[in-house]
Design an enzyme around this catalytic site. Sequence first.
Site, short mmCIF file in Angstrom:
data_model
loop_
_atom_site.label_atom_id
_atom_site.label_comp_id
_atom_site.label_asym_id
_atom_site.label_seq_id
_atom_site.Cartn_x
_atom_site.Cartn_y
_atom_site.Cartn_z
N GLU A 218 0.83 -1.21 0.00
CA GLU A 218 0.00 0.00 0.00
C GLU A 218 0.87 1.26 0.00
O GLU A 218 0.57 2.24 -0.68
CB GLU A 218 -0.94 0.03 1.21
CG GLU A 218 -1.96 -1.11 1.27
CD GLU A 218 -3.04 -1.00 0.22
OE1 GLU A 218 -3.03 -0.06 -0.59
OE2 GLU A 218 -3.93 -1.90 0.20
N ARG A 222 0.80 3.72 -3.33
CA ARG A 222 0.16 5.02 -3.12
C ARG A 222 1.17 6.14 -2.89
O ARG A 222 1.09 7.20 -3.51
CB ARG A 222 -0.79 4.96 -1.91
CG ARG A 222 -1.89 3.93 -2.06
CD ARG A 222 -2.90 4.02 -0.93
NE ARG A 222 -3.68 2.79 -0.83
CZ ARG A 222 -4.93 2.73 -0.42
NH1 ARG A 222 -5.55 3.81 -0.04
NH2 ARG A 222 -5.56 1.57 -0.34
N ASP A 350 -5.25 -10.09 -8.04
CA ASP A 350 -5.44 -9.17 -9.18
C ASP A 350 -4.18 -8.59 -9.82
O ASP A 350 -3.83 -8.89 -10.97
CB ASP A 350 -6.40 -8.03 -8.79
CG ASP A 350 -6.05 -7.35 -7.45
OD1 ASP A 350 -5.01 -7.69 -6.85
OD2 ASP A 350 -6.82 -6.47 -7.02
N GLU A 488 -11.75 0.50 -10.37
CA GLU A 488 -11.32 -0.47 -11.39
C GLU A 488 -12.12 -0.42 -12.69
O GLU A 488 -11.55 -0.43 -13.79
CB GLU A 488 -11.31 -1.89 -10.82
CG GLU A 488 -10.16 -2.18 -9.88
CD GLU A 488 -10.31 -1.54 -8.50
OE1 GLU A 488 -11.43 -1.10 -8.16
OE2 GLU A 488 -9.30 -1.46 -7.76
N THR A 576 -0.53 0.53 -10.38
CA THR A 576 -1.85 0.00 -10.03
C THR A 576 -2.69 1.01 -9.25
O THR A 576 -3.89 0.83 -9.07
CB THR A 576 -1.73 -1.32 -9.25
OG1 THR A 576 -3.01 -1.97 -9.23
CG2 THR A 576 -1.24 -1.08 -7.83
C1 DMJ Z 1 -6.15 0.61 -5.06
O1 DMJ Z 1 -5.35 0.84 -3.97
C2 DMJ Z 1 -5.39 -0.07 -6.16
O2 DMJ Z 1 -6.06 0.06 -7.36
C3 DMJ Z 1 -5.14 -1.52 -5.89
O3 DMJ Z 1 -4.51 -2.17 -6.95
C4 DMJ Z 1 -6.43 -2.22 -5.60
N1 DMJ Z 1 -7.22 -1.54 -4.62
C5 DMJ Z 1 -7.37 -0.12 -4.64
C6 DMJ Z 1 -8.57 0.42 -5.36
O4 DMJ Z 1 -9.68 -0.33 -5.35
#
Ligand code: DMJ
Length: 586
Positions: A218, A222, A350, A488, A576
């Site tokens: 995370e 982020r 995912d 998503e 992501t």
């Molecule tokens: C985000 O932090 C990122 O997209 C991650 O890959 C999956 N979860 C959240 C958003 O839903």
Amino acid sequence: MFEGSVIEEKRDYVTLSLPALQQTAARPTRSWKRICRRWKQLHRLQRVVLWMLGFALVIALIYAVASRTESHTEASHSVESHAATSLESNVTPPPLPPNLVIDPEGEDNAQNPEEEEKKGADQIIPPPELPVKKNARQEAVISAMKHAWRGYKAFAWGHDHLKPISRSLEDWLHLGLTLVDALDTLWIMDLKEEFAEAQEWVATQLNFNINQDVNLFETTIRVLGGLLSSYHLTKEQVFLDKAIDLADRLIAAFNSGSGVPFADVNLYSRRASKPKWGPDSSTSEVTTIQLEFRDLSRITGNPIYENKAGFVTDHIHKLPKTDGLVPIFINAQTGQWRSHSTITLGARGDSYYEYLIKQWIQTGRTKDFLRDDYNESISGMEHHLAARTEPNNLLFFGELHGSTKNFVNKMDELTCFLPGSLILGVHYGMPKHHKRIAEELMYTCTQTWLRQPTNLAPEITYYNTQPTSMNEDFFVKSNDAHYLLRPETIESLWYMYHLTGNKTYQDWGWQMFQGIETHCKVEWGYTSIGNVKSSVSTKPKDKMESFFLGETLKYLYLLFMDDQSIYSVDKWVFNTEGHPLPIYTH
Ligand code: DMJ
């Protein structure tokens, strides 16, 4: 001797040129005086006629310039509208045949990526020119961003999350998550004032020397991702300095014995640990840090970050898989799978698949094992996870549960990243039938939003694979009916529009945005809701996730942009969390 003669020459030149310049300067003054004398000698009528001729000449010039610009604009409009009309017929993709699997040796084979022009560059891409004029939909998204920012600034400034209903805040990693996640969105939307105040906070307040356990994944996607993309967009050194400081702390997570990182790390003591809730790391987490760590190595010239994160990719490449599909847990000490764990394209699985194709793109399509693992995994998805609903034959991807690996007809909203990755892959030469899968899954994901009275998607949807009296393709359990402001589906809509030009994807995104505006907007920001199944009892949860600003609003804005070349996937690879990073040549 030699130097002396040069000086001499220079002196000569200066001495000679000055009078010449003076002469030239004097000449126009004399000519001008002559013209004035002649003008005064003219008859009044002659002067009027000359004035009129001059005026007519100016008008004719203005007209000629204006009509040239207009015909240019019309030409580009007509190209656009032709493209839109020819794609319009394909609005709802026809369902795939019941057996989705298509012979990979057939006409559907991957194009040879080597034949295509290599895209990307090792140099840092100069910040793109910002478009001056925004359309009405973009303006609406900018207003939403300003609204979210206003609430965050008023009640949660410098903290992780805003609680917009109670007008308070919530900290999780203690890293100003929302602020850092939002930086590049502010920049992309041209909200310069807001960006400047956020940058000031990063420069003066963002402190990583804190006794705080943080989740490696995370924090990487982020915070490290947000700092790196801000650095690339602005070239402001402060973002790079902070990124290095953070990565030097996070890197302790790789001290695990196997090189597969632990889930958590303490930023102050630089000690790594298992997650509080179990013995293993999540597969998607340990495989979704590579874009960011590699990028930092490429910027700084220090290979350690890329080597540590790249080792994990190499290691996982060598582990056994089910036709390219991976279990969702891996042990950091042994480096081995927890083999009885579930296989899913949703939570904890995912972005393993997403980063295979994105890492291959980031490295200039030179590490072919990444492409091969990606292609194998898509085949695995087709064979083991793809299924169709009753009564309308919608495509979805289910899960293989636990040690039995029984198929479960459930799909997370998180899985809706997949159409975006698939169409991105096709753009880069992956098998053409992946486009069909992307279109169909995009349609299903969109239905999970637009068939709810709120136009918002639940966290988890169950699909009917047998004819039932309900006559519905899918249903939502009460415990799964929450919408957390996730991006998503909208992210995939952007990729689909960006790479096909089909404006239907924009319209679907607009309807989703209306759902957010109607049911999530509150006086001081936006809130997650507990129930998408009712438009009167949405059960607001009083939390605005950082990815709402980092991803959801960013992808909406990009989706509605007229000029799609600015953040082209030929120049940028989005991590992501929606943070754009440059593509390299190797
Ligand atoms: C985000 O932090 C990122 O997209 C991650 O890959 C999956 N979860 C959240 C958003 O839903």
